[in-house]
Design a protein around this motif. Structure first.
Motif, PDB file in Angstrom:
ATOM      1  N   LEU A  91       0.812  -1.231   0.000  1.00  0.00           N
ATOM      2  CA  LEU A  91       0.000   0.000   0.000  1.00  0.00           C
ATOM      3  C   LEU A  91       0.842   1.277   0.000  1.00  0.00           C
ATOM      4  CD1 LEU A  91      -2.956  -1.040   2.341  1.00  0.00           C
ATOM      5  CD2 LEU A  91      -2.292  -1.938   0.134  1.00  0.00           C
ATOM      6  N   ASN A  92       2.024   1.181  -0.588  1.00  0.00           N
ATOM      7  CA  ASN A  92       2.876   2.369  -0.721  1.00  0.00           C
ATOM      8  C   ASN A  92       2.244   3.351  -1.714  1.00  0.00           C
ATOM      9  OD1 ASN A  92       5.217   3.956  -0.427  1.00  0.00           O
ATOM     10  ND2 ASN A  92       6.153   3.027  -2.236  1.00  0.00           N
ATOM     11  N   PHE A 109       9.132   0.854  -3.904  1.00  0.00           N
ATOM     12  CA  PHE A 109       9.406   0.026  -2.726  1.00  0.00           C
ATOM     13  C   PHE A 109       9.967  -1.335  -3.151  1.00  0.00           C
ATOM     14  CE2 PHE A 109       7.338  -0.484   1.778  1.00  0.00           C
ATOM     15  CZ  PHE A 109       8.545  -0.902   2.281  1.00  0.00           C
TER      16      PHE A 109
HETATM   17  S1  FES Z   1       4.719  -1.643  -1.727  1.00  0.00           S
HETATM   18 FE1  FES Z   1       4.779  -1.327  -3.839  1.00  0.00          FE
HETATM   19  S2  FES Z   1       6.040  -2.908  -4.586  1.00  0.00           S
HETATM   20 FE2  FES Z   1       5.912  -3.255  -2.478  1.00  0.00          FE
END
Ligand code: FES
Ligand SMILES: [Fe+2]
Length: 400
Positions: A91-92, A109
């Motif tokens: 959930l980035n 991420f």
């Molecule tokens: S939170 Fe986006 S790839 Fe892991």
């Protein structure tokens, strides 16, 4: 002429004449109702389609009132789509606010990548995920649609109304008006006041002879119309339009005179020729003593429509007492140096006038919050103010 024949008063529109509560401008609970009942189901303008003209063009914007960040992208099929700016892995936030051109969006991420339709195109080490269906893990969509070249989004994937129904009468009122004009300048500011107070200050004309006595002098008022009464007001459902009078006898200052002289279309007052070809929503009374219109497409999109230029003003609520205000000035491409002068003058002049409008906002909000007085008293010409608050209140009550 203290009131043009084309102008009806607030009580004639059924908007009443009594004082209005200011509680909706300071109540945290009311603000949360606005968020959940109104803004999470409203069509909100994000800009012009021609700001992302090519396949892969995108814009990213954080929207506090929707408690999200949004990506708007033009796909390979040329269609404009909107997604929440969220990676379905952990959930980035995928992209930072801004704009650009890309073939896809990569989460920084763990490297998941999404195509221009928001679908998951690449999942790093996919074999390590159990029972994993890649097709189910795209960036969640928001609704997106276009009106007169403006991009609208709706947080609701199944909106209560489609965009055409939402804009109602506005669907036809501006037909073709915006075509051919392009962005000339943009600025934004965050002000400590409620978004409804902000719109009120920018959409009534009763204040012009006082607050703008130095910047506008008597350009929008005359002995015939000392309070700057609107030429006309039109209420279209929850949307509203006030047409601002211009003094035909106004004597411009030297710098204004230069700008007016070189303008392809004169500034104010307009002429019968410059108003003749405008669509019905622009200078609706077709009065040559006309400066521009202030028009609000509910809830927060304001248009300042004139002959040869327009302003797009968006109000983005952040908190009950904080609002991000974004102003964009559009006009035709300049063909001569004279055109440039004629365009630069209203762009700068409008900015200065709007700064005066904003000068009252934080003081008003502060004193409403003092709780000393609970109501505001409105005159019969402050129709747009009454209509703004009533439209919001009615929407909340009808959809609770
Ligand atoms: S939170 Fe986006 S790839 Fe892991
Ligand atoms: Fe003003």
């Amino acid at each position: 002429m203290n009131k043009p024949d084309s102008l009806k008063y607030a009580h004639q529109y059924g908007l009443g004449s009594g004082p209005m509560s200011v509680e909706p401008c300071v109540s945290e609970a009311y603000f949360e109702r606005e968020r959940e009942i109104l803004f999470k189901h409203a069509w909100l303008c994000m800009g012009r389609e021609d700001e992302i003209p090519n396949v892969g063009d995108y814009m990213v914007k954080d929207i506090d009132i929707l408690q999200t960040s949004v990506i708007i992208a033009r796909g390979k099929d040329n269609k404009i789509r909107a997604f929440h700016n969220i990676c379905p892995h952990r959930l980035n936030k995928v992209m930072q606010p801004g704009e650009g051109n890309t073939r896809g969006f990569m989460c920084q991420f763990h490297g998941w990548t999404f195509d221009l339709e928001g679908k998951l195109a690449h999942c790093t080490n996919k074999e390590l995920f159990n029972d994993f269906d890649q097709s189910k893990h795209g960036m969640p969509a928001l609704s997106a649609d276009l009106w007169e070249g403006f991009i609208f989004i709706n947080h609701d994937q199944n909106p209560r109304d489609d965009l055409k129904t939402w804009v109602g009468d506005y669907a036809e009122m501006y037909a073709g008006y915006f075509d051919g004009m392009s962005l000339h300048g943009r600025w934004s500011v965050t002000v400590d006041c409620n978004w409804k107070n902000f719109i009120d200050a920018n959409t009534e004309a009763y204040h012009a002879p006082t607050l703008h006595r130095q910047s506008l002098r008597d350009s929008f008022a005359s002995p015939d119309n000392p309070n700057c009464a609107f030429n006309a007001v039109e209420l279209h459902g929850r949307h509203r339009l006030g047409s601002v009078y211009a003094n035909p006898g106004y004597q411009p200052m030297p710098i204004e005179g230069k700008s007016f002289t070189y303008a392809a279309t004169p500034l104010y007052p307009a002429t019968a020729e410059t108003t003749a070809n405008l669509p019905p929503g622009v200078n609706p009374s077709k009065n040559p003593a006309w400066a521009f219109d202030v028009s609000v497409l509910f809830p927060t999109m304001q248009l300042g429509t004139a002959s040869g230029w327009y302003l797009l003003m968006m109000y983005w609520p952040i908190a009950v007492d904080k609002t991000l205000f974004e102003v964009s000035f559009y006009c035709y491409e300049a063909e001569t140096a004279g055109d440039l002068i004629a365009q630069e003058y209203p762009a700068i002049h409008q900015r200065d006038v709007i700064r005066e409008d904003m000068s009252t906002l934080e003081g008003t909000q502060q004193m409403i919050a003092s709780g000393v007085l609970k109501e505001m008293v409105l005159c019969d010409e402050e129709i747009t103010v009454r209509h703004n608050h009533k439209s919001v209140n009615d929407y909340l009550n009808e959809n609770s």
